[in-house]
Design a protein around this motif. Structure first.
Motif, short mmCIF file in Angstrom:
data_model
loop_
_atom_site.label_atom_id
_atom_site.label_comp_id
_atom_site.label_asym_id
_atom_site.label_seq_id
_atom_site.Cartn_x
_atom_site.Cartn_y
_atom_site.Cartn_z
N ILE A 67 0.86 -1.21 -0.16
CA ILE A 67 -0.27 0.20 0.17
C ILE A 67 0.99 1.01 0.02
O ILE A 67 2.10 1.60 0.88
CB ILE A 67 -1.08 0.05 1.42
N ALA A 68 0.90 1.95 -0.84
CA ALA A 68 1.86 3.42 -1.09
C ALA A 68 1.16 4.55 -0.26
O ALA A 68 -0.19 4.68 -0.20
CB ALA A 68 1.42 3.46 -2.45
N GLN A 69 1.94 4.95 0.54
CA GLN A 69 2.05 5.73 1.34
C GLN A 69 2.87 6.92 0.27
O GLN A 69 3.00 7.11 -0.71
CB GLN A 69 2.41 6.07 2.72
N TRP A 70 2.70 8.80 1.90
CA TRP A 70 3.07 10.04 0.27
C TRP A 70 4.39 10.11 2.13
O TRP A 70 4.18 9.80 3.16
CB TRP A 70 2.35 11.37 1.28
N ARG A 71 5.41 10.28 1.95
CA ARG A 71 6.24 10.82 2.94
C ARG A 71 7.33 11.97 2.74
O ARG A 71 7.61 12.47 1.66
CB ARG A 71 7.10 9.66 2.98
N VAL A 72 8.05 13.37 3.13
CA VAL A 72 8.47 14.01 3.36
C VAL A 72 9.71 13.78 4.11
O VAL A 72 9.30 13.89 4.77
CB VAL A 72 7.60 15.18 3.03
N ILE A 73 10.88 13.33 3.77
CA ILE A 73 12.58 13.96 4.58
C ILE A 73 12.35 15.50 5.02
O ILE A 73 12.97 16.07 3.47
CB ILE A 73 13.56 13.44 4.32
N THR A 74 12.13 15.99 5.83
CA THR A 74 11.83 17.29 6.11
C THR A 74 12.91 17.57 6.35
O THR A 74 14.37 17.06 6.92
CB THR A 74 11.51 17.62 7.43
N LYS A 75 13.72 19.22 6.55
CA LYS A 75 15.12 19.87 7.25
C LYS A 75 15.20 20.26 8.53
O LYS A 75 15.54 20.85 9.17
CB LYS A 75 15.18 20.74 5.86
N ALA A 76 13.50 19.73 9.83
CA ALA A 76 13.79 20.10 10.56
C ALA A 76 13.96 18.80 11.21
O ALA A 76 13.26 18.00 11.75
CB ALA A 76 12.16 20.69 10.68
N SER A 77 15.40 19.41 12.55
CA SER A 77 15.33 18.05 13.00
C SER A 77 14.57 18.68 14.41
O SER A 77 14.58 17.18 15.92
CB SER A 77 16.70 18.62 13.71
N SER A 78 13.82 19.45 14.98
CA SER A 78 12.70 19.67 15.42
C SER A 78 11.45 20.29 15.53
O SER A 78 10.98 21.12 14.27
CB SER A 78 13.11 21.00 17.21
N ILE A 79 10.07 19.77 15.53
CA ILE A 79 8.61 20.02 15.54
C ILE A 79 7.64 20.58 16.91
O ILE A 79 7.96 20.07 17.67
CB ILE A 79 8.57 19.12 14.54
N GLU A 80 7.07 21.66 16.21
CA GLU A 80 6.11 22.01 17.25
C GLU A 80 5.18 20.98 17.41
O GLU A 80 4.55 20.81 16.46
CB GLU A 80 5.48 22.93 17.61
N ALA A 81 4.20 20.81 18.48
CA ALA A 81 3.32 20.04 18.69
C ALA A 81 3.10 19.72 19.94
O ALA A 81 3.06 20.98 20.84
CB ALA A 81 3.55 18.13 19.06
N LEU A 82 1.61 19.36 20.60
CA LEU A 82 0.54 19.59 21.14
C LEU A 82 0.25 18.26 22.12
O LEU A 82 0.39 16.72 20.77
CB LEU A 82 -0.42 20.02 20.97
N ILE A 83 1.27 18.09 23.16
CA ILE A 83 0.37 16.69 23.99
C ILE A 83 -1.38 16.95 24.78
O ILE A 83 -1.81 18.04 24.87
CB ILE A 83 1.06 16.66 25.24
N GLY A 183 -6.41 19.15 29.53
CA GLY A 183 -5.64 19.89 28.63
C GLY A 183 -4.72 19.43 27.49
O GLY A 183 -3.93 18.47 28.07
N PHE A 184 -4.51 20.44 26.93
CA PHE A 184 -2.79 20.61 25.79
C PHE A 184 -2.27 21.44 26.64
O PHE A 184 -2.23 21.85 27.44
CB PHE A 184 -3.80 21.13 24.63
N VAL A 185 -0.58 20.53 26.40
CA VAL A 185 0.40 21.14 26.89
C VAL A 185 1.65 21.73 25.65
O VAL A 185 1.38 19.93 24.51
CB VAL A 185 1.50 19.96 28.14
N PRO A 186 2.20 21.85 25.58
CA PRO A 186 2.75 22.20 24.31
C PRO A 186 4.17 21.96 24.65
O PRO A 186 4.79 21.67 25.28
CB PRO A 186 2.71 23.95 24.03
N VAL A 187 4.64 21.38 23.29
CA VAL A 187 5.88 20.56 23.67
C VAL A 187 6.75 20.92 22.23
O VAL A 187 6.31 20.67 21.70
CB VAL A 187 6.07 19.61 23.76
N THR A 188 8.32 20.83 22.14
CA THR A 188 9.51 20.20 21.16
C THR A 188 8.97 18.77 20.87
O THR A 188 10.10 18.51 22.01
CB THR A 188 10.30 21.53 20.88
N LEU A 189 9.22 18.24 20.06
CA LEU A 189 9.51 16.95 19.67
C LEU A 189 11.73 17.15 18.96
O LEU A 189 11.26 17.82 17.63
CB LEU A 189 9.33 16.01 19.23
#
Length: 337
Positions: A67-83, A183-189
């Motif tokens: 099953i084909a998917q889509w991907r991107v090898i980004t240039k970012a070593s850190s991204i913003e996320a929410l718990i 609630g949500f918590v802002p984090v960086t991965l």
């Protein structure tokens, strides 16, 4: 707000939009990545990730899948996320083969066979130093929301790092102790390169680090924070969204030199939603004053005294020289001075 009914015998959860990976495959060969790899069945989600974090979007088929998917090898070593509310972390020691999961252990009991930990029994407490495939891998699955991508679903970050398993568990448990899973918590991965020296050999490897983003431990542990604060912990977006300073429309009208200039001020104020009865009256008065001044200058009895314009220049009368139909006397044949 009155909530509708929910089924009480099933767990409610958001759909999974895709995966956040720290590696990719080239053919059948796995390759570690120093930047995040985003994969999904949705081309839209992957293209949005590429716009945010760089990289080229491509179709990709995982190993042992057709099953084909889509991907991107980004240039970012850190991204913003929410718990998100609830417990976002799931951890087991697992061993997989082409036939599926062969072992799943909580560190003490292998859950499929209901025996004590097979790896620890065979290799001791340092079983995790054994080659991959001989023992289970410490598998951590961390579900987060990516607030800058489309959709309200979850993204799963998965790692098989023994060190990340320890740090993720400690970080998430501290946050849950403060928020009670609400609630949500802002984090960086962040993907952090590390190395260890064992038996005289240096081993380099990436570890995914989960860090609080834009909030202090005091704020994160003080109880559930508001959704608005979790989405914008630094407050920069709120500042950018504040209303721009209101122009001084009366001063602009006072400096107008023509009725059309007053009309421009009126249209700008109307477009900005700043128009009111008082401003309309003031602009109308200024327009009438300019009309009266223009009429006075145009009337026969009006003042003929020239005044400079806004650039300090006086109007000048341009007189065309009459065209000459004969040669000047000095240029005519036979003429003399």
């Amino acid at each position: 707000m009155t909530m509708g009914s929910r089924l009480l015998n099933i767990q409610r959860r958001a759909a999974e939009h895709g995966r956040l990976r720290t590696g990719y495959t080239q053919g059948n060969r796995p390759v570690r990545s120093a930047t995040w790899v985003v994969t999904s069945h949705s081309e839209e989600h992957v293209r949005a990730a590429a716009e945010l974090w760089g990289g080229e979007v491509e179709q990709w088929t995982p190993l042992n899948s057709n099953i084909a998917q889509w991907r991107v090898i980004t240039k970012a070593s850190s991204i913003e996320a929410l718990i998100t509310p609830g417990d976002p972390l799931n951890q087991y020691n697992e061993m997989w083969s082409a036939g599926g999961c062969q072992r799943r252990c909580d560190g003490e009991t292998e859950l499929l066979s209901r025996q004590s930990c097979l790896c620890a029994r065979q290799f001791g407490e340092d079983w995790h130093t054994q080659p991959k495939g001989r023992v289970c891998s410490a598998t951590s699955r961390f579900n987060v929301m990516l607030p800058d991508l489309s959709g309200m679903g979850m993204w799963r970050a998965e790692t098989h790092s023994f060190y990340a398993a320890s740090e993720w568990g400690g970080m998430v448990d501290m946050v849950l102790a403060g928020t009670d899973g609400k609630g949500f918590v802002p984090v960086t991965l962040r993907i952090e390169p590390r190395q260890v020296v064992r038996d005289g050999k240096t081993k380099k490897f990436p570890v995914v680090v989960v860090e609080l983003r834009g909030v202090t431990p005091r704020q994160a542990l003080a109880g559930p924070m508001s959704t608005a604060m979790a989405l914008d912990p630094s407050g920069t977006r709120a500042v950018a969204a504040l209303e721009a300073p209101r122009p001084d429309y009366l001063a602009l009208a006072a400096g107008a030199l023509h009725v059309d200039d007053v009309g421009d001020v009126y249209r700008d104020a109307n477009a900005a939603g700043h128009l009111n009865d008082e401003l309309v009256a003031a602009l109308s008065k200024r327009a009438e004053e300019l009309k009266a001044e223009a009429a006075k200058k145009a009337s026969p009895g009006g003042s003929t005294e020239q005044v400079p314009d806004e650039d300090g220049a006086y109007p000048a009368e341009v007189v065309d020289e009459p065209s000459s139909t004969s040669w000047p006397a000095v240029a005519q044949a036979g003429s003399s001075n």
